[in-house]
Design a protein around this motif. Structure first.
Motif, PDB file in Angstrom:
ATOM      1  N   ARG A 117      69.311   9.329  16.379  1.00 58.47           N
ATOM      2  CA  ARG A 117      69.501   7.272  16.028  1.00 58.47           C
ATOM      3  C   ARG A 117      70.048   6.741  14.595  1.00 58.47           C
ATOM      4  O   ARG A 117      71.028   5.844  14.235  1.00 58.47           O
ATOM      5  CB  ARG A 117      68.588   6.449  17.009  1.00 58.47           C
ATOM      6  CG  ARG A 117      68.892   5.029  16.925  1.00 58.47           C
ATOM      7  CD  ARG A 117      67.478   4.430  17.216  1.00 58.47           C
ATOM      8  NE  ARG A 117      67.201   5.660  18.850  1.00 58.47           N
ATOM      9  CZ  ARG A 117      65.882   4.635  19.397  1.00 58.47           C
ATOM     10  NH1 ARG A 117      65.412   4.189  18.931  1.00 58.47           N
ATOM     11  NH2 ARG A 117      66.217   5.419  20.540  1.00 58.47           N
ATOM     12  N   GLU A 118      68.986   7.717  13.703  1.00 48.23           N
ATOM     13  CA  GLU A 118      69.114   7.021  11.859  1.00 48.23           C
ATOM     14  C   GLU A 118      70.565   7.745  11.441  1.00 48.23           C
ATOM     15  O   GLU A 118      70.717   7.081  10.887  1.00 48.23           O
ATOM     16  CB  GLU A 118      67.540   7.449  11.269  1.00 48.23           C
ATOM     17  CG  GLU A 118      66.351   6.706  11.246  1.00 48.23           C
ATOM     18  CD  GLU A 118      65.408   7.871  11.286  1.00 48.23           C
ATOM     19  OE1 GLU A 118      65.548   8.595  10.526  1.00 48.23           O
ATOM     20  OE2 GLU A 118      63.733   7.075  11.370  1.00 48.23           O
ATOM     21  N   LEU A 119      70.435   8.440  12.027  1.00 47.73           N
ATOM     22  CA  LEU A 119      72.108   9.728  11.540  1.00 47.73           C
ATOM     23  C   LEU A 119      73.112   8.835  12.320  1.00 47.73           C
ATOM     24  O   LEU A 119      74.191   8.365  11.131  1.00 47.73           O
ATOM     25  CB  LEU A 119      72.300  11.062  12.176  1.00 47.73           C
ATOM     26  CG  LEU A 119      73.324  11.359  12.036  1.00 47.73           C
ATOM     27  CD1 LEU A 119      73.108  12.173  10.487  1.00 47.73           C
ATOM     28  CD2 LEU A 119      73.712  13.348  12.432  1.00 47.73           C
ATOM     29  N   ILE A 120      73.240   8.337  13.050  1.00 50.94           N
ATOM     30  CA  ILE A 120      74.285   7.146  14.025  1.00 50.94           C
ATOM     31  C   ILE A 120      74.368   6.111  13.123  1.00 50.94           C
ATOM     32  O   ILE A 120      75.813   5.440  12.770  1.00 50.94           O
ATOM     33  CB  ILE A 120      74.098   7.528  15.040  1.00 50.94           C
ATOM     34  CG1 ILE A 120      74.715   8.223  15.500  1.00 50.94           C
ATOM     35  CG2 ILE A 120      75.913   6.073  15.894  1.00 50.94           C
ATOM     36  CD1 ILE A 120      74.154   8.270  17.259  1.00 50.94           C
ATOM     37  N   VAL A 121      73.436   5.437  12.407  1.00 52.70           N
ATOM     38  CA  VAL A 121      73.316   3.852  11.944  1.00 52.70           C
ATOM     39  C   VAL A 121      74.012   4.292  10.569  1.00 52.70           C
ATOM     40  O   VAL A 121      74.764   3.637   9.990  1.00 52.70           O
ATOM     41  CB  VAL A 121      71.733   3.698  12.076  1.00 52.70           C
ATOM     42  CG1 VAL A 121      71.474   2.953  10.987  1.00 52.70           C
ATOM     43  CG2 VAL A 121      71.590   3.688  13.537  1.00 52.70           C
ATOM     44  N   ALA A 122      73.249   5.714   9.787  1.00 56.74           N
ATOM     45  CA  ALA A 122      73.444   6.018   8.551  1.00 56.74           C
ATOM     46  C   ALA A 122      75.162   6.004   8.349  1.00 56.74           C
ATOM     47  O   ALA A 122      75.969   5.757   7.044  1.00 56.74           O
ATOM     48  CB  ALA A 122      72.524   6.984   7.693  1.00 56.74           C
ATOM     49  N   LEU A 123      75.190   6.328   8.993  1.00 51.56           N
ATOM     50  CA  LEU A 123      77.134   7.605   9.154  1.00 51.56           C
ATOM     51  C   LEU A 123      77.936   6.172   9.475  1.00 51.56           C
ATOM     52  O   LEU A 123      78.991   5.368   9.053  1.00 51.56           O
ATOM     53  CB  LEU A 123      77.199   8.634   9.996  1.00 51.56           C
ATOM     54  CG  LEU A 123      76.488   9.755   9.998  1.00 51.56           C
ATOM     55  CD1 LEU A 123      77.047  10.912  10.615  1.00 51.56           C
ATOM     56  CD2 LEU A 123      77.168  10.259   8.407  1.00 51.56           C
ATOM     57  N   LYS A 126      78.476   3.794   7.040  1.00 52.72           N
ATOM     58  CA  LYS A 126      79.323   4.123   6.056  1.00 52.72           C
ATOM     59  C   LYS A 126      80.734   3.893   6.218  1.00 52.72           C
ATOM     60  O   LYS A 126      82.197   4.602   5.381  1.00 52.72           O
ATOM     61  CB  LYS A 126      78.835   5.620   5.926  1.00 52.72           C
ATOM     62  CG  LYS A 126      77.781   5.652   4.531  1.00 52.72           C
ATOM     63  CD  LYS A 126      77.172   7.656   4.253  1.00 52.72           C
ATOM     64  CE  LYS A 126      76.150   7.350   3.754  1.00 52.72           C
ATOM     65  NZ  LYS A 126      75.857   8.988   3.286  1.00 52.72           N
ATOM     66  N   GLY A 127      80.809   3.598   7.407  1.00 53.77           N
ATOM     67  CA  GLY A 127      82.020   3.526   7.633  1.00 53.77           C
ATOM     68  C   GLY A 127      82.867   4.701   9.071  1.00 53.77           C
ATOM     69  O   GLY A 127      84.161   4.337   9.301  1.00 53.77           O
ATOM     70  N   TYR A 128      82.443   5.368   9.790  1.00 53.52           N
ATOM     71  CA  TYR A 128      81.919   6.806  10.407  1.00 53.52           C
ATOM     72  C   TYR A 128      82.665   5.788  12.094  1.00 53.52           C
ATOM     73  O   TYR A 128      81.314   4.886  12.008  1.00 53.52           O
ATOM     74  CB  TYR A 128      81.600   7.421  10.345  1.00 53.52           C
ATOM     75  CG  TYR A 128      81.340   8.554   8.729  1.00 53.52           C
ATOM     76  CD1 TYR A 128      82.468   9.078   9.069  1.00 53.52           C
ATOM     77  CD2 TYR A 128      80.617   8.201   8.048  1.00 53.52           C
ATOM     78  CE1 TYR A 128      82.595  10.239   7.393  1.00 53.52           C
ATOM     79  CE2 TYR A 128      80.642   8.805   6.280  1.00 53.52           C
ATOM     80  CZ  TYR A 128      82.113   9.484   6.684  1.00 53.52           C
ATOM     81  OH  TYR A 128      81.889  10.735   5.394  1.00 53.52           O
ATOM     82  N   GLY A 129      83.626   6.055  12.209  1.00 54.47           N
ATOM     83  CA  GLY A 129      83.148   5.732  13.730  1.00 54.47           C
ATOM     84  C   GLY A 129      82.961   6.664  15.124  1.00 54.47           C
ATOM     85  O   GLY A 129      82.290   7.913  14.469  1.00 54.47           O
TER      86      GLY A 129
END
Length: 309
Positions: A117-123, A126-129
């Motif tokens: 979950r943190e990975l998805i939030v962090a990316l 940064k502008g990643y879809g």
């Protein structure tokens, strides 16, 4: 040197014998003389507990030698750490011919769910879809696999129930996906949804990731000698034999009465492979591993996303 083969054991539905299948395959391939690596992608960490035991698993978690720590380090904190450095060798206590089975592990732990979950939030920040996030995870796993395949004959991924970016990256990277399925109405309903999400239909066609290398191979598990199970097996055989099938059905069937996860994990230190599984189950596992190797050596199928039902 022959390149190792990669296998993911996955299903959208839980409770179908997925982790049991991973442990049995790890033991059976190692009993054939293969060097086996198990990568646990499930936050429940059942396969990690079964292979490493509670004490060693606690040490691996404390030392941040888990798949979650790897993802956090490489994709969130951008540290250069090879996945191979997270491997713990010699985790099996089972012997065959007086020698310990050669099984290594990259463990999981309950924090993996939060780290994903943190990975998805962090990316995302940064502008990643979503597609870009899936691509980041896929490319990271794909980049790490050659080194692991050079060191091991069989690399087994134990995927969590459902479809997550991490599961999907593994499924699309490996040589073969095995889907344990109980031959009943509820489990086969989930099987259809799982195939539509990754191999067939509009959801699969919309993914930016490469297609899986082969159709999934369905392994019938916990089969009981009742009419409902036989009827479902017959229907699955028909589906598997279609011109453009959603999956292929493995011939080997795991009966309900065979080894359970509880009995595998409760074995005492120093158990022999034959003592752990018994003569009948040992023969069954030899047949299963031989069938899987035959599938791995076969030509990949052409898959038509729009064909699925």
């Amino acid at each position: 040197m022959t390149q190792g083969r990669t296998i993911a054991v996955a299903n959208m539905k839980g409770g179908v014998g997925k982790t049991t299948t991973v442990v049995m395959l790890a033991d059976a391939f190692a009993a054939r003389g293969s060097r086996v690596l198990v990568i646990d992608l499930d936050a429940q960490a059942n396969v990690s507990f079964c292979l490493a035991g509670n004490d060693l698993l606690s040490v691996l978690i404390r030392e941040d030698r888990t798949i979650g720590a790897y993802l956090e380090d490489t994709l969130v904190n951008r540290r250069r750490r090879a996945l191979s450095s997270f491997v713990r060798g010699g985790v099996s206590d089972t012997t065959r011919g007086g020698t310990l089975l050669d099984i290594s592990l990259i463990a999981s732990d309950p924090s993996l769910r939060l780290i994903e979950r943190e990975l998805i939030v962090a990316l995302t920040e940064k502008g990643y879809g979503l597609n870009a996030i899936e691509g980041q995870i896929f490319r990271r796993i794909e980049k790490e696999l050659p080194a692991l395949q050079a060191a091991y004959d069989i690399v087994l991924f134990d995927c969590a129930p459902g479809v997550s970016p991490l599961n999907e990256a593994a499924i699309r990277s490996v040589d073969l996906v095995i889907v344990p399925t109980i031959p009943d109405s509820l489990s086969t309903l989930g099987l259809s949804a799982f195939c539509r999400s990754i191999w067939h239909g509009t959801l699969a066609a919309g993914s930016s990731l490469p297609r899986p290398k082969r159709l999934p191979r369905v392994l019938a598990t916990r089969r009981q000698r009742i009419r409902q199970h036989q009827e479902k097996l017959d229907a699955m055989e028909i589906d598997s034999s279609r011109r453009n099938p959603p999956y292929r059905l493995l011939k080997t069937i795991i009966p309900q009465a065979n080894t359970t996860l509880g009995s595998i994990c409760s074995e005492k230190v120093g158990a022999t492979y034959l003592g752990k599984y018994g003569a009948a189950n040992s023969v069954l596992l030899e047949e299963l591993t031989a069938e899987i190797m035959k599938e791995l050596n076969s030509q990949p199928e052409m898959m038509l996303h729009a064909d699925a039902s």
